[in-house]
Each structure stands twice: as C-alpha cells, then as structure tokens.
Design an enzyme around this catalytic site. Structure first.
Site, PDB file in Angstrom:
ATOM      1  N   ARG A  43     -10.797  -2.203  -7.976  1.00 39.60           N
ATOM      2  CA  ARG A  43      -9.640  -1.432  -8.407  1.00 39.60           C
ATOM      3  C   ARG A  43     -10.120  -0.008  -8.707  1.00 39.60           C
ATOM      4  NH1 ARG A  43      -9.621  -6.351 -11.234  1.00 39.60           N
ATOM      5  NH2 ARG A  43      -7.826  -7.707 -10.792  1.00 39.60           N
ATOM      6  N   LYS A  67     -10.384  -6.344 -15.557  1.00 41.88           N
ATOM      7  CA  LYS A  67      -9.373  -6.504 -16.591  1.00 41.88           C
ATOM      8  C   LYS A  67      -9.888  -7.402 -17.705  1.00 41.88           C
ATOM      9  CE  LYS A  67      -5.386  -5.817 -13.534  1.00 41.88           C
ATOM     10  NZ  LYS A  67      -4.137  -6.413 -12.994  1.00 41.88           N
ATOM     11  N   HIS A 137      -5.395   1.148  -3.589  1.00 43.17           N
ATOM     12  CA  HIS A 137      -5.120  -0.288  -3.705  1.00 43.17           C
ATOM     13  C   HIS A 137      -4.957  -0.921  -2.330  1.00 43.17           C
ATOM     14  CE1 HIS A 137      -4.509  -3.467  -6.625  1.00 43.17           C
ATOM     15  NE2 HIS A 137      -3.575  -3.970  -5.849  1.00 43.17           N
ATOM     16  N   ARG A 140      -8.234  -2.001  -1.252  1.00 44.00           N
ATOM     17  CA  ARG A 140      -8.545  -3.293  -1.880  1.00 44.00           C
ATOM     18  C   ARG A 140      -7.914  -4.438  -1.081  1.00 44.00           C
ATOM     19  NH1 ARG A 140      -9.866  -5.871  -6.813  1.00 44.00           N
ATOM     20  NH2 ARG A 140      -8.318  -7.313  -7.633  1.00 44.00           N
ATOM     21  N   HIS A 163      -9.889 -11.721  -9.328  1.00 44.51           N
ATOM     22  CA  HIS A 163      -8.568 -12.265  -9.627  1.00 44.51           C
ATOM     23  C   HIS A 163      -8.687 -13.385 -10.653  1.00 44.51           C
ATOM     24  CE1 HIS A 163      -6.730 -10.881  -5.536  1.00 44.51           C
ATOM     25  NE2 HIS A 163      -6.645  -9.947  -6.462  1.00 44.51           N
ATOM     26  N   TYR A 172      -3.176 -13.199   0.416  1.00 43.51           N
ATOM     27  CA  TYR A 172      -3.890 -12.738   1.610  1.00 43.51           C
ATOM     28  C   TYR A 172      -3.960 -13.839   2.662  1.00 43.51           C
ATOM     29  CZ  TYR A 172      -5.150  -9.054  -1.625  1.00 43.51           C
ATOM     30  OH  TYR A 172      -5.080  -8.039  -2.541  1.00 43.51           O
TER      31      TYR A 172
END
Length: 211
Positions: A43, A67, A137, A140, A163, A172
């Site tokens: 990210r 995150k 993004h 990514r 993730h 995906y």
C-alpha cells in the site's frame, strides 16, 4: 465488483517502469519506487514508511508494517535490491528509503502524483492505457493479479499483500476466472488468445518456509 477491478498488463507495467529518466537522481528514485510497489504490492502508506533498516540485504526481503501495525516480510528481486541499495547509499538505517527533493519522506499524495504523472506521459505511446485510471493501488492490484496468473496460491498472495481476510484476496481469483472465461470465448471464435507475461518471481514458498 470483480468486473470493475482494474490492473495493468505486463507490457503496461514494463512501460511504466521504463518511463522515469534514470540519468537523474529523481528519475532513479521514481524507478526504484515504482519497481518496489510492483514487486511488493505494498500500500502507499506502507511504501512511504519503509526505512533502510527494514531491508534485509542478505535474505533479499523487506519488512513491511501494515494495518494495525502488523508486520510481514516480502521477498525482493535482485534488481529491486540493486536499485534500493543505490537509493539508500550511506544513509543511516532509520532513514526513510523514499525521500522528496527537500530530503523529507515522500507522502502518500506525492506518490499518487508521481504515478499519475508517468501514466499521463505514457497515454499517447501506450494506447491500452487510454481508458484506465491508474493509481498506486492499481499497481497493488496488478501485483496480486500477476502472482495469481503465475500460479502462486491464494494463501501466499494473501500473506504477500497483508490481507487480514482471505475473502479480500479471493477477489483476484474471481477476476482471473472471469478473464479466463473471456479468453476461452475468444478462442472459441477462432481468435488466438493473448499471451500473459510471466511473473519473474523468486522461490516464494522456499522464502516463506525460511521465515
């Protein structure tokens, strides 16, 4: 949702990576940043926070803080390491890797502007980019899509991108399935399918086992 997921084809990535003028220090930084984004699938906030000490030159990997301050390691290609080493120079381990002209860490806005500038420059020479709105993004998304097309399993891709939920990564797989269905339909009409560029990846599973 899967129908609107945008990513770059390998030829478009190659054009983007070749766009910066590497005879200048700014161009070398831009090239290293774009290559890092594509290699790691990071990210923007993760890429801008990477410090020189996060790079393990021996194991050819980088520590990325995602995150919730969760950390993961991502393997790096030899060419990515080479450009990052040039960028790092003799600066201390606590220094940010990607800096602006004023010697300050690049911001998220700065990275977005950088990507948009190069894409705008390429639109006239790469017609397939005309209808694509490309942001960091999207790079990514491109990393995940190319990993999947190269045969990397979905759980490895989830760990690669950081993730929390596999449901996010499954987007995906669904997109790739839709792409294959369109290719099959094209083949049924007697047209040759387009070749997919091969992901020049390190031995991902061997790397993950060694962590």
């Amino acid at each position: 949702m899967t129908a609107s997921l945008t990513y770059l084809e390998k030829s478009e990535v190659d054009s983007l990576l070749a766009a910066p003028d590497q005879s200048s220090s700014q161009g070398r930084r831009d090239h290293a940043l774009l290559l890092f984004l594509y290699n790691s699938g990071a990210r923007v906030s993760e890429a801008t926070s990477v410090r020189i000490g996060d790079i393990d030159w021996h194991s050819k990997s980088v520590r990325i803080t995602g995150k919730g301050n969760k950390q993961r390691r991502c393997p790096l290609w030899a060419t990515t390491l080479k450009h990052l080493r040039q960028l790092a120079g003799e600066r201390p381990a606590e220094a940010h890797v990607f800096m602006n002209r004023r010697g300050e860490p690049l911001t998220r806005y700065g990275v977005h502007t950088l990507v948009e500038r190069y894409i705008a420059k390429l639109r006239s020479s790469v017609p397939s980019l005309q209808g694509k709105r490309v942001s960091p993004h999207i790079i990514r998304h491109t990393t995940a899509s190319h990993l999947l097309q190269a045969g990397v399993d979905i759980n490895t891709i989830r760990a690669w991108l950081g993730h929390v939920s596999l449901d996010t990564t499954n987007i995906y797989a669904e997109t790739d399935l839709a792409t294959k269905k369109r290719a099959l339909a094209t083949l049924a009409r007697g047209r040759a399918p387009c070749a997919i560029g091969r992901w020049n990846q390190p031995d991902v599973m061997a790397f993950l086992r060694a962590l």
